[in-house]
Design an enzyme around this catalytic site. Structure first.
Site, PDB file in Angstrom:
ATOM      1  N   GLN A 129       0.850  -1.190   0.000  1.00 42.71           N
ATOM      2  CA  GLN A 129       0.000   0.000   0.000  1.00 42.71           C
ATOM      3  C   GLN A 129       0.894   1.251   0.000  1.00 42.71           C
ATOM      4  O   GLN A 129       0.400   2.367  -0.144  1.00 42.71           O
ATOM      5  CB  GLN A 129      -0.891   0.035   1.242  1.00 42.71           C
ATOM      6  CG  GLN A 129      -1.811  -1.157   1.370  1.00 42.71           C
ATOM      7  CD  GLN A 129      -2.518  -1.156   2.713  1.00 42.71           C
ATOM      8  OE1 GLN A 129      -3.553  -0.516   2.888  1.00 42.71           O
ATOM      9  NE2 GLN A 129      -1.970  -1.868   3.680  1.00 42.71           N
TER      10      GLN A 129
ATOM     11  N   VAL B  69       3.781   4.025  -0.980  1.00 41.91           N
ATOM     12  CA  VAL B  69       4.093   4.721  -2.240  1.00 41.91           C
ATOM     13  C   VAL B  69       5.564   5.144  -2.272  1.00 41.91           C
ATOM     14  O   VAL B  69       5.970   5.942  -3.100  1.00 41.91           O
ATOM     15  CB  VAL B  69       3.179   5.961  -2.410  1.00 41.91           C
ATOM     16  CG1 VAL B  69       1.723   5.537  -2.548  1.00 41.91           C
ATOM     17  CG2 VAL B  69       3.334   6.947  -1.244  1.00 41.91           C
TER      18      VAL B  69
ATOM     19  N   HIS C  90      -1.178   1.594  -4.533  1.00 46.23           N
ATOM     20  CA  HIS C  90      -1.537   3.014  -4.410  1.00 46.23           C
ATOM     21  C   HIS C  90      -0.562   3.938  -5.129  1.00 46.23           C
ATOM     22  O   HIS C  90      -0.519   5.130  -4.844  1.00 46.23           O
ATOM     23  CB  HIS C  90      -1.629   3.388  -2.917  1.00 46.23           C
ATOM     24  CG  HIS C  90      -2.725   2.650  -2.208  1.00 46.23           C
ATOM     25  ND1 HIS C  90      -2.707   2.429  -0.851  1.00 46.23           N
ATOM     26  CD2 HIS C  90      -3.849   2.047  -2.665  1.00 46.23           C
ATOM     27  CE1 HIS C  90      -3.797   1.749  -0.509  1.00 46.23           C
ATOM     28  NE2 HIS C  90      -4.489   1.495  -1.600  1.00 46.23           N
TER      29      HIS C  90
ATOM     30  N   ASN D 288       2.558  -6.782  13.473  1.00 46.08           N
ATOM     31  CA  ASN D 288       2.201  -5.397  13.715  1.00 46.08           C
ATOM     32  C   ASN D 288       2.576  -4.987  15.129  1.00 46.08           C
ATOM     33  O   ASN D 288       2.648  -5.828  16.020  1.00 46.08           O
ATOM     34  CB  ASN D 288       0.676  -5.225  13.501  1.00 46.08           C
ATOM     35  CG  ASN D 288       0.306  -3.763  13.260  1.00 46.08           C
ATOM     36  OD1 ASN D 288       0.639  -2.917  14.074  1.00 46.08           O
ATOM     37  ND2 ASN D 288      -0.338  -3.484  12.150  1.00 46.08           N
TER      38      ASN D 288
HETATM   39  C1  BV8 Z   1     -11.636   3.138  -3.596  1.00 38.89           C
HETATM   40  C2  BV8 Z   1      -1.796   6.881  -1.531  1.00 38.89           C
HETATM   41  C3  BV8 Z   1     -13.435   2.811  -4.958  1.00 38.89           C
HETATM   42  C4  BV8 Z   1      -1.896   8.367  -1.336  1.00 38.89           C
HETATM   43  C5  BV8 Z   1      -3.514   5.924  -0.076  1.00 38.89           C
HETATM   44  C6  BV8 Z   1     -15.863   1.595   3.120  1.00 38.89           C
HETATM   45  C7  BV8 Z   1     -15.638   0.422   2.440  1.00 38.89           C
HETATM   46  C8  BV8 Z   1     -14.834   0.399   1.313  1.00 38.89           C
HETATM   47  C9  BV8 Z   1     -14.198   1.564   0.886  1.00 38.89           C
HETATM   48  C10 BV8 Z   1     -14.418   2.715   1.593  1.00 38.89           C
HETATM   49  C11 BV8 Z   1     -15.264   2.751   2.671  1.00 38.89           C
HETATM   50  N1  BV8 Z   1     -15.293   4.035   3.111  1.00 38.89           N
HETATM   51  C12 BV8 Z   1     -14.495   4.798   2.333  1.00 38.89           C
HETATM   52  C13 BV8 Z   1     -13.966   4.011   1.421  1.00 38.89           C
HETATM   53  C14 BV8 Z   1     -13.058   4.395   0.399  1.00 38.89           C
HETATM   54  C15 BV8 Z   1     -11.626   4.562   0.872  1.00 38.89           C
HETATM   55  C16 BV8 Z   1     -11.289   4.029   2.234  1.00 38.89           C
HETATM   56  O1  BV8 Z   1     -10.968   2.864   2.408  1.00 38.89           O
HETATM   57  N2  BV8 Z   1     -11.331   4.922   3.224  1.00 38.89           N
HETATM   58  C17 BV8 Z   1     -10.986   4.561   4.553  1.00 38.89           C
HETATM   59  C18 BV8 Z   1     -10.300   5.735   5.246  1.00 38.89           C
HETATM   60  C19 BV8 Z   1     -12.245   4.131   5.282  1.00 38.89           C
HETATM   61  N3  BV8 Z   1     -10.841   3.859  -0.092  1.00 38.89           N
HETATM   62  C20 BV8 Z   1     -10.580   4.490  -1.250  1.00 38.89           C
HETATM   63  O2  BV8 Z   1     -10.955   5.603  -1.515  1.00 38.89           O
HETATM   64  C21 BV8 Z   1      -9.771   3.697  -2.253  1.00 38.89           C
HETATM   65  N4  BV8 Z   1     -10.461   3.729  -3.489  1.00 38.89           N
HETATM   66  O3  BV8 Z   1     -12.180   2.540  -2.705  1.00 38.89           O
HETATM   67  O4  BV8 Z   1     -12.163   3.345  -4.804  1.00 38.89           O
HETATM   68  C22 BV8 Z   1     -14.107   3.578  -5.996  1.00 38.89           C
HETATM   69  C23 BV8 Z   1     -15.205   3.015  -6.538  1.00 38.89           C
HETATM   70  C24 BV8 Z   1     -15.862   3.703  -7.496  1.00 38.89           C
HETATM   71  C25 BV8 Z   1     -15.426   4.950  -7.897  1.00 38.89           C
HETATM   72  C26 BV8 Z   1     -14.308   5.519  -7.328  1.00 38.89           C
HETATM   73  C27 BV8 Z   1     -13.640   4.828  -6.358  1.00 38.89           C
HETATM   74  C28 BV8 Z   1      -8.424   4.327  -2.442  1.00 38.89           C
HETATM   75  C29 BV8 Z   1      -7.622   4.163  -1.189  1.00 38.89           C
HETATM   76  C30 BV8 Z   1      -6.163   4.583  -1.449  1.00 38.89           C
HETATM   77  C31 BV8 Z   1      -5.871   5.885  -0.765  1.00 38.89           C
HETATM   78  N5  BV8 Z   1      -4.451   6.202  -0.935  1.00 38.89           N
HETATM   79  N6  BV8 Z   1      -2.207   6.175  -0.306  1.00 38.89           N
HETATM   80  C32 BV8 Z   1      -0.831   8.876  -0.394  1.00 38.89           C
HETATM   81  O5  BV8 Z   1      -0.023   8.100   0.135  1.00 38.89           O
HETATM   82  O6  BV8 Z   1      -0.803  10.116  -0.214  1.00 38.89           O
HETATM   83  S1  BV8 Z   1      -3.962   5.173   1.350  1.00 38.89           S
HETATM   84  C33 BV8 Z   1      -2.748   5.413   2.488  1.00 38.89           C
HETATM   85  O7  BV8 Z   1      -3.350   5.218   3.734  1.00 38.89           O
HETATM   86  C34 BV8 Z   1      -1.648   4.402   2.433  1.00 38.89           C
HETATM   87  O8  BV8 Z   1      -1.289   4.068   1.131  1.00 38.89           O
HETATM   88  C35 BV8 Z   1      -2.228   3.230   3.172  1.00 38.89           C
HETATM   89  O9  BV8 Z   1      -2.968   2.411   2.338  1.00 38.89           O
HETATM   90  C36 BV8 Z   1      -3.168   3.892   4.111  1.00 38.89           C
HETATM   91  C37 BV8 Z   1      -2.569   3.907   5.474  1.00 38.89           C
HETATM   92  O10 BV8 Z   1      -2.738   2.636   5.948  1.00 38.89           O
HETATM   93  P1  BV8 Z   1      -1.527   1.793   6.540  1.00 38.89           P
HETATM   94  O11 BV8 Z   1      -0.526   1.546   5.491  1.00 38.89           O
HETATM   95  O12 BV8 Z   1      -2.129   0.646   7.213  1.00 38.89           O
HETATM   96  O13 BV8 Z   1      -0.822   2.758   7.565  1.00 38.89           O
HETATM   97  P2  BV8 Z   1      -1.369   3.190   8.979  1.00 38.89           P
HETATM   98  O14 BV8 Z   1      -0.574   4.369   9.378  1.00 38.89           O
HETATM   99  O15 BV8 Z   1      -2.861   3.257   8.945  1.00 38.89           O
HETATM  100  O16 BV8 Z   1      -1.008   1.960   9.936  1.00 38.89           O
HETATM  101  C38 BV8 Z   1       0.341   1.620  10.162  1.00 38.89           C
HETATM  102  C39 BV8 Z   1       0.318   0.352  10.968  1.00 38.89           C
HETATM  103  O17 BV8 Z   1       1.660  -0.086  11.150  1.00 38.89           O
HETATM  104  C40 BV8 Z   1      -0.278   0.533  12.349  1.00 38.89           C
HETATM  105  O18 BV8 Z   1      -1.118  -0.559  12.643  1.00 38.89           O
HETATM  106  C41 BV8 Z   1       0.958   0.519  13.272  1.00 38.89           C
HETATM  107  O19 BV8 Z   1       0.656  -0.077  14.524  1.00 38.89           O
HETATM  108  C42 BV8 Z   1       1.892  -0.361  12.503  1.00 38.89           C
HETATM  109  N7  BV8 Z   1       3.316  -0.081  12.710  1.00 38.89           N
HETATM  110  C43 BV8 Z   1       3.911   1.115  12.934  1.00 38.89           C
HETATM  111  N8  BV8 Z   1       5.246   0.944  12.998  1.00 38.89           N
HETATM  112  C44 BV8 Z   1       5.483  -0.383  12.804  1.00 38.89           C
HETATM  113  C45 BV8 Z   1       4.249  -1.037  12.621  1.00 38.89           C
HETATM  114  N9  BV8 Z   1       4.148  -2.354  12.410  1.00 38.89           N
HETATM  115  C46 BV8 Z   1       5.295  -3.066  12.375  1.00 38.89           C
HETATM  116  N10 BV8 Z   1       6.508  -2.509  12.542  1.00 38.89           N
HETATM  117  C47 BV8 Z   1       6.639  -1.193  12.758  1.00 38.89           C
HETATM  118  N11 BV8 Z   1       7.866  -0.670  12.940  1.00 38.89           N
END
Ligand code: BV8
Length: 251
Positions: A106, A108, A124, A218
């Site tokens: 996920q 970038v 992504h 995680n």
């Molecule tokens: C789409 C690029 C459909 C940009 C990113 C309900 C159901 C389904 C979908 C949705 C819904 N509600 C809303 C949606 C749509 C939305 C979505 O999912 N929203 C969420 C917020 C609810 N999804 C979308 O919009 C996607 N598109 O669904 O299109 C569609 C259909 C028709 C027409 C049009 C569209 C697009 C989603 C992509 C967004 N872009 N990135 C950029 O980077 O600027 S997402 C971005 O956030 C990242 O790429 C990544 O995917 C996400 C962050 O998540 P994580 O990677 O998990 O990171 P996070 O910080 O959250 O967690 C880190 C974890 O690591 C933690 O658990 C932490 O404890 C752990 N950690 C920390 N350090 C360590 C560690 N673990 C191990 N070792 C360590 N050292």
């Protein structure tokens, strides 16, 4: 005191040893040890007043293209200075230990390719590329001399980061490859992801529901092992080298 070698459950090692196809799904957590803030980390400095979800949208770019362009410029500088860490390097080793290996990210930041992983599926996009907001032509180099965002050299429309924003479709081929890998793998490792963003978050569920072994690596999981589901609590940079070394030692 030497760093405690994390214990890798025997059931997981056995599943990896006998697997034909292993998938790794990574999120921002695997790059945290390379100094790249995760999405759960609060934004710092100038960006503290915004949330990533606010800025990573087509609406934000429409409303304030310069602000969004500058936010990606700030992140791109961090990514350019970042190096793959032991977690990225361990996944590049794992690729050579199993018959078929698929890496889905996920992130970038391009750190998996930099670590030597052969063909990471970048669900992504990639922050080190831009594309024309109109024609979608991709560029890996561009000038920032004039007004920002820079105009597309061929049509003059604004250039934008070549990433998938919230509300945008994921690249069709990448997503199809990811679904297919989740549908056929024997083991899926879900590493450093909060599992909040769809459709990527559904990949481990799909794999588990069809009988694959799933391991979540995680920081914020409570460790427990049950058959086919393993929760390994710790840093990816510690857990993954231990897992790959244990697999190499099993031969
Ligand atoms: C789409 C690029 C459909 C940009 C990113 C309900 C159901 C389904 C979908 C949705 C819904 N509600 C809303 C949606 C749509 C939305 C979505 O999912 N929203 C969420 C917020 C609810 N999804 C979308 O919009 C996607 N598109 O669904 O299109 C569609 C259909 C028709 C027409 C049009 C569209 C697009 C989603 C992509 C967004 N872009 N990135 C950029 O980077 O600027 S997402 C971005 O956030 C990242 O790429 C990544 O995917 C996400 C962050 O998540 P994580 O990677 O998990 O990171 P996070 O910080 O959250 O967690 C880190 C974890 O690591 C933690 O658990 C932490 O404890 C752990 N950690 C920390 N350090 C360590 C560690 N673990 C191990 N070792 C360590 N050292």
């Amino acid at each position: 005191m030497s760093k405690q070698e994390p214990a890798i459950p025997n059931g997981l090692l056995e599943a990896l040893r006998t697997a034909q196809h292993v998938v790794a799904l990574t999120g921002a957590g695997i790059s945290a040890e390379s100094g790249i803030p995760t999405f759960r980390d609060a934004q710092t400095g100038l960006w503290a007043q915004y949330s990533a979800e606010e800025l990573a949208t087509p609406e934000a770019f429409q409303r304030n293209p310069r602000l969004v362009w500058d936010w990606y410029g700030w992140r791109r500088q961090m990514v350019a200075a970042a190096k793959p860490n032991a977690g990225h390097l361990a996944l590049a080793r794992l690729e050579h230990l199993v018959p078929t290996f698929t890496l889905i990210t996920q992130n970038v930041d391009g750190l998996h390719a930099a670590a030597g992983s052969r063909e990471p599926i970048e669900l992504h996009g990639n922050i080190m590329r831009v594309r024309c907001a109109l024609e979608a032509t991709r560029y890996t180099t561009w000038s920032e001399e004039g007004a920002l965002p820079p105009p597309c050299p061929s049509c003059g429309a604004p250039l934008r980061p070549d990433v998938v924003w919230f509300g945008e479709q994921l690249p069709v081929i990448a997503l199809e490859r990811a679904w297919s890998a989740a549908a056929t793998c024997d083991v899926m490792l879900s590493i450093g992801t909060s599992g909040l963003v769809e459709p990527a978050a559904s990949l481990p569920r799909l794999a588990y529901n069809r009988g694959a072994t799933v391991a979540v690596l995680n920081l914020d999981v409570t460790p427990h092992n049950q058959e086919r589901l393993y929760l390994l609590n710790g840093q990816a940079g510690n857990l993954l080298p231990a897992l790959v070394t244990a697999l190499e030692q099993q031969g």
